[in-house]
Write an enzyme that holds these catalytic residues in place. Structure first.
Site, mmCIF file in Angstrom:
data_model
loop_
_atom_site.group_PDB
_atom_site.id
_atom_site.type_symbol
_atom_site.label_atom_id
_atom_site.label_comp_id
_atom_site.label_asym_id
_atom_site.label_seq_id
_atom_site.Cartn_x
_atom_site.Cartn_y
_atom_site.Cartn_z
ATOM 1 N N HIS A 50 0.821 -1.212 0.000
ATOM 2 C CA HIS A 50 0.000 0.000 0.000
ATOM 3 C C HIS A 50 0.854 1.260 0.000
ATOM 4 O O HIS A 50 0.378 2.348 -0.340
ATOM 5 C CB HIS A 50 -0.935 -0.001 1.214
ATOM 6 C CG HIS A 50 -2.207 0.752 0.994
ATOM 7 N ND1 HIS A 50 -2.237 2.029 0.496
ATOM 8 C CD2 HIS A 50 -3.506 0.405 1.213
ATOM 9 C CE1 HIS A 50 -3.491 2.455 0.415
ATOM 10 N NE2 HIS A 50 -4.284 1.493 0.833
ATOM 11 N N SER A 51 2.119 1.162 0.383
ATOM 12 C CA SER A 51 3.001 2.331 0.335
ATOM 13 C C SER A 51 3.338 2.712 -1.106
ATOM 14 O O SER A 51 3.764 3.840 -1.366
ATOM 15 C CB SER A 51 4.293 2.060 1.116
ATOM 16 O OG SER A 51 4.973 0.931 0.592
#
Length: 464
Positions: free
Chosen positions: A136-137
């Site tokens: 998700h980063s």
């Protein structure tokens, strides 16, 4: 690394993987031989050039500096990132979901670019699957699906075999410098101008000063309008508990034509009917487990705030909390209370500016923040019981290297205190439901798929 990206690295632990995933099902093109899936893997691995986004990893030392800074990787090992697997017999969808569950629960290696692609053969019906996961980063669920869609083609004869990590995929033509200066849209391409920053801050002053009265207006509405759902009005359920690291993933397609027919007869939106399906399914599931609360469950959902006829706007979306009507037995009545709940939220946000909408949406989403802290134990009611979100997918039949895309199922994140997540994706004339849940907290999650079908059938009967 932006703080909004680094927080997903800082919050990650063995019990809380912070990646998003997606499962795609494909039918091979006509005449494909027994080595077709192997050729798919070879085609993917042949794309050795990797874009900047997919060619970086957290910096060394991993876990300290790596939470705040990206490091470029000189050489990508595509044999590691693109993996070839086969299902055990009999190769049913059930076996595929079991395998995806295991892949989705494992952490990505921070010493490498944080993404994996699993190409799977051995399905009993001759199809093959591709499961992808990205931290998700790097991307959120919407962006991940956008990359996947850009790698596809509406042309069944297109044999380019694009992949999500190739440089330039979906890159827009860069405007001329004069246009950049005029629009002030040059992120990192123009020198920093303090005067521009002062002007921007000055333009926001009125918005910021309006936050307090806007907040008071929302609070007042929550007291006066019983249809408006504020955070922390949800009952405690089996979904709102500490979670472990093991996951279950299940998915199913539902005809958009069926849902649209119910929507038309009910005078509702597709989103209303989807929430009613989820509410009916969750009621039946919890009732089956004998843990159905008297108070209705609530969900945090994204809602379009555009008025009819208004042009598309990225600011016209808000995150609201809606009731799911799980305390009601009548499916038509459930649709009505969901409509009233969503309309009340839209009415409140319709009176706010885009910045104030963003702030209120952030306040609703903030209920997830404590769950990003390992060891968190809720001391109050949950802000909402689960997240039900939708992401835009292909609107027409799509192909990859001649193989037809049959299904695309999102696999999102389960959080501490949010043990289940339902994400819906459009795919041509289908709505694809992907459910991720903590294996321990949410038993027999596959039953939710059957209850979703039952809930849709009940709605069809109610509006026959």
């Amino acid at each position: 690394m932006p703080v909004t990206d680094s927080m997903f690295l800082m919050a990650e632990s063995r019990e809380h993987p912070m990646h998003v995933g997606g499962l795609q099902l494909f039918t091979p093109p006509e005449g494909a031989g027994p080595d077709y899936v192997r050729s798919v893997v070879e085609t993917m691995r042949s794309h050795v050039a990797v874009s900047e986004k997919f060619g970086r990893r957290p910096a060394d030392p991993v876990g300290i500096l790596g939470n705040t800074w990206w490091s470029d990787v000189d050489e990508i090992d595509l044999e590691y990132h693109v993996r070839h697997s086969a299902l055990p017999q009999p190769g049913r969808i059930r076996e595929l979901f079991q395998q995806v569950s295991l892949w989705h629960e494992t952490l990505l290696d921070r010493h490498r670019p944080m993404w994996e692609v699993h190409v799977v053969e051995g399905l009993e019906d001759g199809r093959f699957a591709v499961f992808s996961k990205v931290h998700h980063s790097l991307v959120d669920g919407v962006s991940a699906l956008r990359y996947m869609t850009l790698a596809l083609s509406p042309d069944p004869n297109d044999r380019e075999g694009r992949v999500v990590w190739q440089p330039g995929l979906g890159r827009r033509k860069r405007p001329a410098p004069s246009e950049l200066e005029t629009k002030g849209a040059s992120k990192g391409l123009l020198p920093f101008n303090p005067l521009d920053t002062v002007k921007q801050v000055g333009g926001l002053t009125g918005e910021v000063l309006g936050m307090l009265p806007a907040s008071l207006k929302v609070v007042g509405t929550s007291f006066r309008d019983h249809d408006y759902m504020a955070p922390f009005q949800a009952p405690n359920t089996i979904f709102n508990v500490p979670i472990g690291g093991a996951r279950r993933f299940v998915a199913q397609s539902y005809s958009l034509d069926r849902i649209d027919e119910v929507r038309r007869k009910a005078g509702a939106t597709v989103n209303d009917i989807v929430l009613a399906m989820c509410g009916g399914a969750l009621r039946a599931y919890l009732e089956e487990l004998e843990v159905l609360p008297d108070r209705s469950l609530t969900a945090m959902v994204p809602v379009s705030l555009r008025k009819e006829g208004e042009e598309d706007s990225s600011n016209a979306v808000g995150a609201v909390i809606a009731t799911l009507g799980t305390d009601l037995t009548d499916p038509a009545q459930r649709v009505t209370v969901i409509q009233d709940s969503v309309k009340a939220a839209r009415k409140v946000m319709g009176e706010l500016s885009p910045l104030q909408i963003l702030a209120l949406s952030a306040a609703n989403i903030a209920g997830l923040a404590p769950g990003m802290l390992p060891g968190y134990r809720g001391l109050t009611r949950p802000p909402f019981n689960l997240v039900i979100s939708n992401v835009p997918g292909p609107r027409e039949a799509m192909y990859w290297n001649g193989a037809h895309l049959d299904g695309v199922y999102p696999a999102s994140i389960a959080w501490e205190g949010q043990a289940a997540n339902i994400t819906i994706c459009t795919n041509n004339r289908n709505l694809e439901f992907g459910i991720v849940a903590c294996r321990t907290a949410v038993p027999k999650v596959q039953r939710l798929i059957h209850h979703l079908e039952d809930a849709l059938s009940e709605l069809e009967k109610a509006y026959a």
